[in-house]
Enzyme design. Structure first.
Site, PDB file in Angstrom:
ATOM      1  N   GLU A   1       1.992  65.274  57.119  1.00  0.00           N
ATOM      2  CA  GLU A   1       2.130  65.575  58.549  1.00  0.00           C
ATOM      3  C   GLU A   1       0.841  65.202  59.254  1.00  0.00           C
ATOM      4  OE1 GLU A   1       3.046  69.600  59.547  1.00  0.00           O
ATOM      5  OE2 GLU A   1       4.846  69.716  58.297  1.00  0.00           O
TER       6      GLU A   1
ATOM      7  N   GLU B   1       3.294  73.935  52.325  1.00  0.00           N
ATOM      8  CA  GLU B   1       2.034  74.635  52.581  1.00  0.00           C
ATOM      9  C   GLU B   1       1.987  75.969  51.833  1.00  0.00           C
ATOM     10  OE1 GLU B   1       1.389  74.798  56.808  1.00  0.00           O
ATOM     11  OE2 GLU B   1       1.029  72.638  56.948  1.00  0.00           O
TER      12      GLU B   1
END
Length: 482
Positions: free
Chosen positions: A270, A124
């Site tokens: 995810e 991220e």
């Protein structure tokens, strides 16, 4: 005896059955699990890999390249994704030798007996405010790929997991576009790399967060992937959507398409649903978690593949978050309650991750659900019953050092100075801090020293505090609006 024509039909049928079996094996083998280890009460890596094998998943994703875990994965059928930590990206980007050393130590030392299939560079990255890290991301990915190619390793893909905040617009899906504050050359170089290496655009996609931030306007059924209960039509594209996950994924597809990259495939790095959380965290319960995971597995293991409205028929490799509840993750309560298993390795709820069980829209859980609507009562942030006194003092000091009048009433002679107790002072400071900084992302956690409660803590104190006239006023700021 078979005729020649009969033999050919039999052979064709045999190969067709093999092809279908192989295709189905690929489909049912797509599910992966994120194996995080931010906990002090988790099963050992050996036990964890045994559990992953027993769960019949095809892939496991690590948040590092832990030597013990990679050695234990050797000889298993699990396909493995490993990660370059964010703090190592810049060094690898600036020096091919650094990339070579990383690959030598973390890939070649275990490959091919450990079936490493993805090297994920960073986690991220665009959710940070580090511009240098953004600029170094793709050069680091290129250096890792160059090192792998130099060792004649061609079946390990290089990618990077990104959060949905990489997009500036996600609704309607056709409006999807990348954030304008991310330099366009960074996004273009990333897309060119993924396209040229036939890698995936890895996205962390959580319908829970999108729904819980706006439960009034977003349907819970849509967030839980209960296809058919709700339909949304994107008027620009004309596409029909029956669940929120498809909308999120297609917003990424449209964003990539606007830059000319229609053929880069998506993988979900995810996704999941929390089975518990803080009092004010709407919808975090085991019933919803089981429902989401069950519907997710059915969707991504379907054969032929379902895909999304914008990209029908494509397979979407998917990693569920996460294997365990991780009790040392900071932040709000949900952060520590995404696990499929508890810390003794037992399922928190029953889900078949192979997708081979008969379709059943009902979950096994029968408990009543009482937190699918925002909590409207009063909440206090107080010291946890098992908090260490030795750890409370620095936590109290942290809360008071944040300013904004957080601990003014705890000064000698002020209304909340008495009783002079670390526990009572910390409870006041925690609640005051949370009230003042919650809108900036503060949580009632304090490294596990604090918990939420709906019981007025002032009523449980041994000594009355007639001077502390402001305490309830400070604590009741936490009244949640509908």
């Amino acid at each position: 005896m078979y005729t020649r024509e009969g033999k050919m039909k039999a052979v064709f049928a045999f190969y067709l059955s093999c092809l279908l079996s192989f295709s189905y094996a690929l489909s049912s083998n797509k599910i992966g699990i994120n194996y995080g280890r931010l906990g002090d009460n988790l099963p050992s890596p050996y036990q964890s890999i045994e559990l992953l094998t027993s769960m019949k998943v095809g892939h496991v994703k690590l948040y590092d390249a832990n030597p013990e875990v990679l050695k234990l994965l050797s000889g298993t059928n699990l396909h493995v994704s490993i990660m370059v930590p964010n703090e190592q990206i810049s060094a690898i980007a600036s020096n091919q030798t650094q990339a070579d050393q990383w690959v030598d130590q973390n890939v070649l030392a275990y490959y091919p007996t450990t079936k490493i299939r993805f090297v994920l560079v960073g986690n991220e990255v665009f959710s940070t405010n580090d511009l240098k890290l953004w600029l170094d991301l793709v050069p680091a990915m290129k250096n890792i790929k160059t090192s792998l190619t130099g060792h004649n390793v061609h079946n390990i893909k290089v990618g990077t997991p990104l959060a949905m905040d990489v997009l500036e617009s996600t609704f309607p899906p056709s409006s999807g576009k990348f954030r304008s504050d991310i330099p366009i050359q960074v996004i273009l170089s990333l897309m060119k790399f993924l396209n040229g290496t036939k890698s995936f655009f890895f996205i962390d996609a959580y319908t829970y967060f999108a729904w819980s931030d706006n439960p009034t306007n977003i349907s819970l059924d849509s967030a839980l992937l209960k296809d058919g209960n709700v339909t949304y039509v994107d008027t620009e594209s004309g596409l029909n959507y029956t669940n929120l996950l498809d909308q999120m994924l297609d917003s990424v597809h449209f964003a990539m398409g606007k830059l000319g990259f229609d053929n880069v495939r998506i993988a979900i790095s995810e996704t999941g649903w929390p089975h518990a959380g803080d009092i004010d965290q709407t919808g975090a319960n085991a019933y919803n978690a089981e429902t989401y995971i069950r519907n997710l597995v059915r969707k991504v293991t379907s054969y032929p593949p379902i895909g999304t409205p914008a990209k029908p028929g494509i397979e979407i490799p998917t990693f569920i978050f996460s294997l365990y509840d991780e009790n040392q993750k900071p932040g709000a309560g949900t952060e520590r309650h995404w696990g499929l298993l508890n810390n003794n390795g037992r399922p928190i709820y029953e889900v078949d991750l192979t997708g081979t069980s008969p379709v059943n829209n009902d979950t096994h859980l029968t408990e009543s659900i009482n937190n699918n609507k925002p909590y409207k009562g009063k909440i206090w942030c107080v010291v946890a019953s098992d908090a260490s006194l030795a750890e409370l003092e620095p936590a109290l000091d942290f809360a008071c050092r944040q300013g904004n009048g957080t601990c003014d009433e705890l000064a000698p002679g002020k209304g909340c100075y008495e009783p002079v107790s670390v526990v009572d002072h910390a409870s006041y400071a925690f609640s005051s801090y949370w009230a003042k900084f919650r809108s900036d992302g503060a949580s009632c956690y304090f490294n596990g020293l604090a918990v939420q409660t709906i019981t007025d803590p002032s009523k449980s104190w041994i000594m009355p505090i007639p001077k502390c006239v402001d305490l309830k006023m400070v604590l009741w700021i936490l009244l949640l609006e509908s």
